[in-house]
Design an enzyme around this catalytic site. Structure first.
Site, PDB file in Angstrom:
ATOM      1  N   LYS A  51       0.846  -1.202   0.000  1.00  0.00           N
ATOM      2  CA  LYS A  51       0.000   0.000   0.000  1.00  0.00           C
ATOM      3  C   LYS A  51       0.876   1.245   0.000  1.00  0.00           C
ATOM      4  O   LYS A  51       0.642   2.201  -0.756  1.00  0.00           O
ATOM      5  CB  LYS A  51      -0.932  -0.015   1.223  1.00  0.00           C
ATOM      6  CG  LYS A  51      -2.030  -1.075   1.125  1.00  0.00           C
ATOM      7  CD  LYS A  51      -2.681  -1.389   2.464  1.00  0.00           C
ATOM      8  CE  LYS A  51      -3.699  -2.508   2.316  1.00  0.00           C
ATOM      9  NZ  LYS A  51      -4.260  -2.984   3.593  1.00  0.00           N
ATOM     10  N   GLN A  95      -4.463  -1.763   9.813  1.00  0.00           N
ATOM     11  CA  GLN A  95      -4.525  -3.098   9.227  1.00  0.00           C
ATOM     12  C   GLN A  95      -5.247  -4.071  10.165  1.00  0.00           C
ATOM     13  O   GLN A  95      -4.982  -4.113  11.364  1.00  0.00           O
ATOM     14  CB  GLN A  95      -3.106  -3.584   8.917  1.00  0.00           C
ATOM     15  CG  GLN A  95      -3.031  -4.895   8.147  1.00  0.00           C
ATOM     16  CD  GLN A  95      -3.587  -4.809   6.732  1.00  0.00           C
ATOM     17  OE1 GLN A  95      -3.531  -3.781   6.075  1.00  0.00           O
ATOM     18  NE2 GLN A  95      -4.157  -5.898   6.256  1.00  0.00           N
ATOM     19  N   ASP A 118     -11.048   2.790   4.561  1.00  0.00           N
ATOM     20  CA  ASP A 118     -11.394   1.371   4.577  1.00  0.00           C
ATOM     21  C   ASP A 118     -12.907   1.157   4.544  1.00  0.00           C
ATOM     22  O   ASP A 118     -13.373   0.060   4.271  1.00  0.00           O
ATOM     23  CB  ASP A 118     -10.874   0.722   5.875  1.00  0.00           C
ATOM     24  CG  ASP A 118      -9.616  -0.094   5.660  1.00  0.00           C
ATOM     25  OD1 ASP A 118      -9.427  -0.615   4.548  1.00  0.00           O
ATOM     26  OD2 ASP A 118      -8.830  -0.207   6.622  1.00  0.00           O
TER      27      ASP A 118
HETATM   28  N1  GUN Z   1      -7.148  -6.893   6.290  1.00  0.00           N
HETATM   29  C1  GUN Z   1      -7.548  -7.583   5.195  1.00  0.00           C
HETATM   30  N2  GUN Z   1      -8.109  -6.754   4.296  1.00  0.00           N
HETATM   31  C2  GUN Z   1      -8.054  -5.511   4.831  1.00  0.00           C
HETATM   32  C3  GUN Z   1      -8.467  -4.221   4.382  1.00  0.00           C
HETATM   33  O1  GUN Z   1      -9.026  -4.039   3.299  1.00  0.00           O
HETATM   34  N3  GUN Z   1      -8.221  -3.193   5.239  1.00  0.00           N
HETATM   35  C4  GUN Z   1      -7.633  -3.363   6.449  1.00  0.00           C
HETATM   36  N4  GUN Z   1      -7.465  -2.304   7.208  1.00  0.00           N
HETATM   37  N5  GUN Z   1      -7.265  -4.541   6.896  1.00  0.00           N
HETATM   38  C5  GUN Z   1      -7.458  -5.603   6.092  1.00  0.00           C
END
Ligand code: GUN
Length: 292
Positions: A51, A95, A118
Site C-alpha cells: 500500500k 490493518q 477502509d
Molecule cells: N485486512 C484484510 N483486508 C483488509 C483491508 O481491506 N483493510 C484493512 N485495514 N485490513 C485488512
C-alpha cells in the site's frame, strides 16, 4: 474459459488515479494516506508495504507505522486521533486484524469517518446500507464490483452467491450487488460455513464470489457450468516445489474449477491488485472532499 486479469485492470485504474493526483497537486493538495500495522504478522506486513509503495508510485504522500505487538489500545487510539488532526493525512487505515488485546471496534470508531478510507466506521457502514453517494465503500468488495464491470460481466438480474459473511468482504459485497445501477441489480444469496448443503447453494450461482478464507475450499462441484467465479482468498500454504517452500492460493481450487467457468480470477493477480487500487481511489476521494 476467460481469465479475468485483475492486475491489468488495476494498472489501468491506477493510471487514471495518477492523473487525478496531478490535478489535486496543481491546486496545492497532495493526497496523504497513513497505514498502521500493529504486530508482526508477515502477510499483513507485506500488504502494508505494498500500500505504501503504491502511494509513492502515484505521487501521493504516505506514512507507514509499524508498531510492536505490545502496543496498547490507548496508544493506538492516541495515534489515530493525532492522524485525524493531521492536515497532511486524508486517509487512515489500521490493518486488520490487530492483536487480540486490542478492541478493533473502538479503534475503528476513533477514526474520523471522513478519513475512513477502509469504509469500516459505523457511519460509512450505514452510508453503504443507505446507498449514500459519499460513502466510503470497503476496498475489496468495491474492487470486486469494479472488476465485474470492467470484465463486462452483467450483474443485473443475475443470481450472485457471496460465500462468506465478514464485515470486510461478504456483507458489504452483498449490499453493493443488490444496489441499483452498474455492477448492481443482482439477486443475492449470502452463504457461509453454516449454510446447509453449501455446494448445492453455490451451484445455483451465475456469479460466485468466494470470500470464506479457506484455501481451495471451492471445488468443481460448487460451480455451475458457465458461471463466473471471483476468488477473494489469499492463503499462503506449504508447497515443497517452490524455493520459499510456500505458495499463494485462493479460496477456489483453481485447477479443477477453471475449466467449468465462463470467466475466473486468478490468485495472485486477480482481486488483490484491485483492492489496493480502490484504496488509492478512496484516498483521492477523501482528499478531494476534505480539500473542499
Ligand atoms: N485486512 C484484510 N483486508 C483488509 C483491508 O481491506 N483493510 C484493512 N485495514 N485490513 C485488512
Amino acid at each position: 474459459m476467460n481469465l479475468i486479469n485483475g492486475k491489468a485492470v488495476a494498472q489501468k485504474i491506477l493510471l487514471e488515479i495518477r492523473t487525478e493526483v496531478e490535478k489535486l497537486k496543481l491546486r496545492g493538495h497532495v493526497p496523504g494516506l497513513a497505514v498502521v500495522l500493529v504486530g508482526d504478522d508477515p502477510a499483513s506486513r507485506a500488504y502494508v508495504r505494498s500500500k505504501d509503495k503504491t502511494c509513492h508510485e502515484l505521487g501521493m504522500y504516505s506514512q507507514k507505522f509499524e508498531l510492536p505487538a505490545a502496543t496498547t489500545q490507548e496508544e493506538l487510539v492516541a495515534l489515530v486521533r493525532k492522524l485525524n488532526a493531521d492536515p497532511a493525512i486524508h486517509g487512515i487505515l489500521v490493518q486488520s486484524p490487530p492483536p487480540p488485546h486490542i478492541d478493533e471496534s473502538a479503534v475503528i470508531e476513533a477514526i474520523d469517518p471522513r478519513k475512513d478510507v477502509d469504509g469500516f466506521h459505523p457511519v460509512n457502514v450505514a452510508k453503504v446500507v443507505l446507498g449514500a453517494e459519499d460513502a466510503f465503500v470497503p476496498c475489496t468488495p468495491l474492487g470486486c464490483q469494479r472488476l465485474l464491470i470492467e470484465a463486462g460481466v452483467e450483474t443485473a438480474g443475475a443470481h450472485v452467491v457471496v460465500l462468506g459473511r465478514s464485515m470486510i468482504v461478504g456483507k458489504p459485497m452483498a449490499l453493493l450487488l443488490m444496489q441499483k445501477g452498474p455492477g448492481g441489480d443482482a439477486t443475492v444469496t449470502v452463504a457461509h460455513s453454516r449454510t446447509r448443503d453449501l455446494a448445492a447453494v453455490c451451484r445455483t450461482a451465475d456469479i460466485l464470489i468466494a470470500a470464506i478464507g479457506k484455501p481451495e475450499f471451492v471445488k468443481a462441484d460448487f460451480v455451475k457450468e458457465g458461471a463466473v467465479v471471483i476468488d477473494v482468498g489469499i492463503n499462503r500454504v506449504a508447497d515443497a516445489s517452490t524455493a520459499s517452500g510456500t505458495k499463494l492460493v485462493g479460496d477456489v481450487a483453481f485447477a479443477e474449477v477453471a475449466p467449468k467457468c465462463r470467466a475466473i480470477t486468478p490468485v495472485p493477480g486477480g482481486v488483490g491488485p484491485m483492492t489496493i487500487a480502490m484504496l488509492m481511489h478512496n484516498t483521492v476521494q477523501a482528499c478531494t472532499r476534505l480539500a473542499g
